[in-house]
Design a protein around this motif. Structure first.
Motif, PDB file in Angstrom:
ATOM      1  N   GLN A  32       0.778  -1.166  -0.034  1.00  9.42           N
ATOM      2  CA  GLN A  32       0.098   0.287  -0.060  1.00  9.42           C
ATOM      3  C   GLN A  32       0.725   1.205   0.098  1.00  9.42           C
ATOM      4  N   THR A  33       1.993   1.129   0.894  1.00 14.00           N
ATOM      5  CA  THR A  33       2.688   2.517   0.727  1.00 14.00           C
ATOM      6  C   THR A  33       3.531   2.782  -0.522  1.00 14.00           C
ATOM      7  N   ILE A  34       4.020   1.472  -1.140  1.00 11.33           N
ATOM      8  CA  ILE A  34       4.733   1.820  -2.580  1.00 11.33           C
ATOM      9  C   ILE A  34       3.837   2.097  -3.375  1.00 11.33           C
ATOM     10  N   GLU A  35       2.671   1.575  -3.458  1.00 12.55           N
ATOM     11  CA  GLU A  35       1.516   2.209  -4.240  1.00 12.55           C
ATOM     12  C   GLU A  35       1.544   3.686  -4.217  1.00 12.55           C
ATOM     13  N   THR A  36       1.641   4.233  -3.076  1.00 10.78           N
ATOM     14  CA  THR A  36       1.526   5.779  -3.055  1.00 10.78           C
ATOM     15  C   THR A  36       2.684   6.612  -3.353  1.00 10.78           C
ATOM     16  N   LEU A  37       3.762   5.737  -3.456  1.00  4.76           N
ATOM     17  CA  LEU A  37       5.148   6.460  -3.589  1.00  4.76           C
ATOM     18  C   LEU A  37       5.670   6.566  -5.107  1.00  4.76           C
ATOM     19  N   VAL A  38       5.319   5.451  -5.882  1.00  2.00           N
ATOM     20  CA  VAL A  38       5.991   5.158  -7.205  1.00  2.00           C
ATOM     21  C   VAL A  38       5.891   6.193  -8.136  1.00  2.00           C
ATOM     22  N   SER A  39       4.795   6.714  -8.094  1.00  2.00           N
ATOM     23  CA  SER A  39       4.552   7.529  -9.223  1.00  2.00           C
ATOM     24  C   SER A  39       5.247   9.204  -8.960  1.00  2.00           C
ATOM     25  N   ARG A  40       5.641   9.394  -7.686  1.00  2.00           N
ATOM     26  CA  ARG A  40       5.953  10.630  -7.331  1.00  2.00           C
ATOM     27  C   ARG A  40       7.291  10.856  -8.060  1.00  2.00           C
ATOM     28  N   ASN A  41       7.853  12.163  -8.418  1.00  3.07           N
ATOM     29  CA  ASN A  41       8.915  12.650  -9.091  1.00  3.07           C
ATOM     30  C   ASN A  41      10.197  12.460  -8.119  1.00  3.07           C
ATOM     31  N   ASP A  42       9.932  12.627  -6.748  1.00  2.00           N
ATOM     32  CA  ASP A  42      11.039  12.677  -5.808  1.00  2.00           C
ATOM     33  C   ASP A  42      11.216  11.157  -5.298  1.00  2.00           C
ATOM     34  N   VAL A  43      11.046  10.213  -6.085  1.00  2.00           N
ATOM     35  CA  VAL A  43      11.198   8.854  -5.721  1.00  2.00           C
ATOM     36  C   VAL A  43      11.982   7.915  -6.865  1.00  2.00           C
ATOM     37  N   GLN A  44      12.636   7.208  -6.527  1.00  2.00           N
ATOM     38  CA  GLN A  44      13.521   6.387  -7.272  1.00  2.00           C
ATOM     39  C   GLN A  44      13.384   5.011  -6.941  1.00  2.00           C
ATOM     40  N   LEU A  45      12.690   4.300  -7.923  1.00  2.00           N
ATOM     41  CA  LEU A  45      12.330   2.474  -7.660  1.00  2.00           C
ATOM     42  C   LEU A  45      13.617   1.814  -7.984  1.00  2.00           C
ATOM     43  N   VAL A  46      13.996   1.027  -7.354  1.00  2.00           N
ATOM     44  CA  VAL A  46      15.286   0.272  -7.677  1.00  2.00           C
ATOM     45  C   VAL A  46      15.204  -1.171  -7.520  1.00  2.00           C
ATOM     46  N   ASP A  47      15.141  -2.072  -8.635  1.00  2.00           N
ATOM     47  CA  ASP A  47      14.961  -3.398  -8.570  1.00  2.00           C
ATOM     48  C   ASP A  47      16.477  -4.189  -8.581  1.00  2.00           C
ATOM     49  N   LEU A  48      16.672  -4.787  -7.609  1.00  2.00           N
ATOM     50  CA  LEU A  48      17.962  -5.361  -7.139  1.00  2.00           C
ATOM     51  C   LEU A  48      17.990  -6.736  -7.541  1.00  2.00           C
ATOM     52  N   ARG A  49      17.163  -7.367  -8.430  1.00  2.00           N
ATOM     53  CA  ARG A  49      17.338  -8.717  -8.999  1.00  2.00           C
ATOM     54  C   ARG A  49      18.370  -8.794 -10.212  1.00  2.00           C
ATOM     55  N   GLY A  50      18.341  -9.992 -10.685  1.00  2.00           N
ATOM     56  CA  GLY A  50      19.340 -10.164 -11.868  1.00  2.00           C
ATOM     57  C   GLY A  50      18.445  -9.533 -13.122  1.00  2.00           C
ATOM     58  N   ALA A  51      19.305  -9.486 -14.217  1.00  2.00           N
ATOM     59  CA  ALA A  51      18.751  -8.865 -15.516  1.00  2.00           C
ATOM     60  C   ALA A  51      17.576  -9.732 -16.020  1.00  2.00           C
ATOM     61  N   ALA A  52      17.689 -11.049 -15.957  1.00  2.00           N
ATOM     62  CA  ALA A  52      16.659 -12.146 -16.349  1.00  2.00           C
ATOM     63  C   ALA A  52      15.368 -11.935 -15.571  1.00  2.00           C
ATOM     64  N   GLU A  53      15.642 -11.745 -14.168  1.00  2.00           N
ATOM     65  CA  GLU A  53      14.366 -11.622 -13.456  1.00  2.00           C
ATOM     66  C   GLU A  53      13.731 -10.363 -13.712  1.00  2.00           C
ATOM     67  N   TYR A  54      14.208  -9.250 -14.087  1.00  2.00           N
ATOM     68  CA  TYR A  54      14.001  -7.932 -14.288  1.00  2.00           C
ATOM     69  C   TYR A  54      13.138  -7.991 -15.566  1.00  2.00           C
ATOM     70  N   LYS A  55      13.984  -8.569 -16.759  1.00  2.00           N
ATOM     71  CA  LYS A  55      13.247  -8.578 -18.017  1.00  2.00           C
ATOM     72  C   LYS A  55      11.747  -9.379 -17.911  1.00  2.00           C
ATOM     73  N   ALA A  56      11.825 -10.493 -16.927  1.00  2.00           N
ATOM     74  CA  ALA A  56      10.611 -11.354 -16.927  1.00  2.00           C
ATOM     75  C   ALA A  56       9.431 -10.500 -16.147  1.00  2.00           C
ATOM     76  N   GLY A  57       9.789  -9.252 -15.654  1.00  2.00           N
ATOM     77  CA  GLY A  57       8.566  -8.751 -14.920  1.00  2.00           C
ATOM     78  C   GLY A  57       9.131  -7.818 -13.868  1.00  2.00           C
ATOM     79  N   HIS A  58       8.704  -6.625 -13.910  1.00  2.00           N
ATOM     80  CA  HIS A  58       9.275  -5.994 -12.805  1.00  2.00           C
ATOM     81  C   HIS A  58       8.088  -4.602 -12.374  1.00  2.00           C
ATOM     82  N   ILE A  59       8.253  -3.936 -11.469  1.00  2.00           N
ATOM     83  CA  ILE A  59       7.264  -2.695 -11.069  1.00  2.00           C
ATOM     84  C   ILE A  59       7.622  -1.699 -11.827  1.00  2.00           C
ATOM     85  N   ASP A  60       6.613  -1.287 -12.671  1.00  2.00           N
ATOM     86  CA  ASP A  60       6.588  -0.052 -13.690  1.00  2.00           C
ATOM     87  C   ASP A  60       7.400   1.072 -12.828  1.00  2.00           C
TER      88      ASP A  60
END
Length: 143
Positions: free
Chosen positions: A47-75
């Motif tokens: 719920q908290t991440i949903e309220t934050l991800v679209s803000r300009n002052d937030v950077q979302l970082v996926d720490l998984r491997g490239a193949a995992e990221y390509k298979a699907g990630h948070i927009d």
């Protein structure tokens, strides 16, 4: 440095090597014997991440491997593998709130510690990661 019992060290070391961390300094079974105060992690939920991800002052970082990221990630998430994070700190904003996640929380916990150690002040850990995100059907389709 790990906080674990002697019986856990071999298993934990192997798990860390699988994600690219192979230079463990050692371990202690009880940090209280070191005379240091532990810091707590700033955990957030879906719920908290949903309220934050679209803000300009937030950077979302996926720490998984490239193949995992390509298979699907948070927009909107940027991919920086946790095993190479120390070499890619320049990709992480010091001016924004940084939200990190992985598959189930282990790599994000390591990433959180690395970022804090390198002076990042506004880091949040989405510990539920992709497991929780997919469970709630919020997956960004692979493209």
């Amino acid at each position: 440095m790990l906080v674990a019992s002697r019986a856990q060290i071999e298993d934990f070391s192997r798990q860390l090597m699988r994600i690219g961390i192979d230079s463990m300094l050692g371990y202690v079974e009880d940090v209280n014997t070191l005379g240091i105060e532990l810091e707590t992690v700033n955990l957030i939920d879906t719920q908290t991440i949903e309220t934050l991800v679209s803000r300009n002052d937030v950077q979302l970082v996926d720490l998984r491997g490239a193949a995992e990221y390509k298979a699907g990630h948070i927009d909107g998430a940027e991919s920086v593998f946790v095993g190479t994070l120390p070499a890619h700190l320049d990709k992480i904003s010091r001016d924004k709130t940084v939200i990190i996640y992985c598959q189930g929380g282990d790599r994000a916990t390591i990433g959180y510690s690395l970022l804090i150690r390198h002076g990042f002040k506004t880091v949040k850990n989405y510990s539920g990661g992709m497991n929780e995100w997919v469970k709630n059907l919020k997956l960004e389709p692979a493209g």
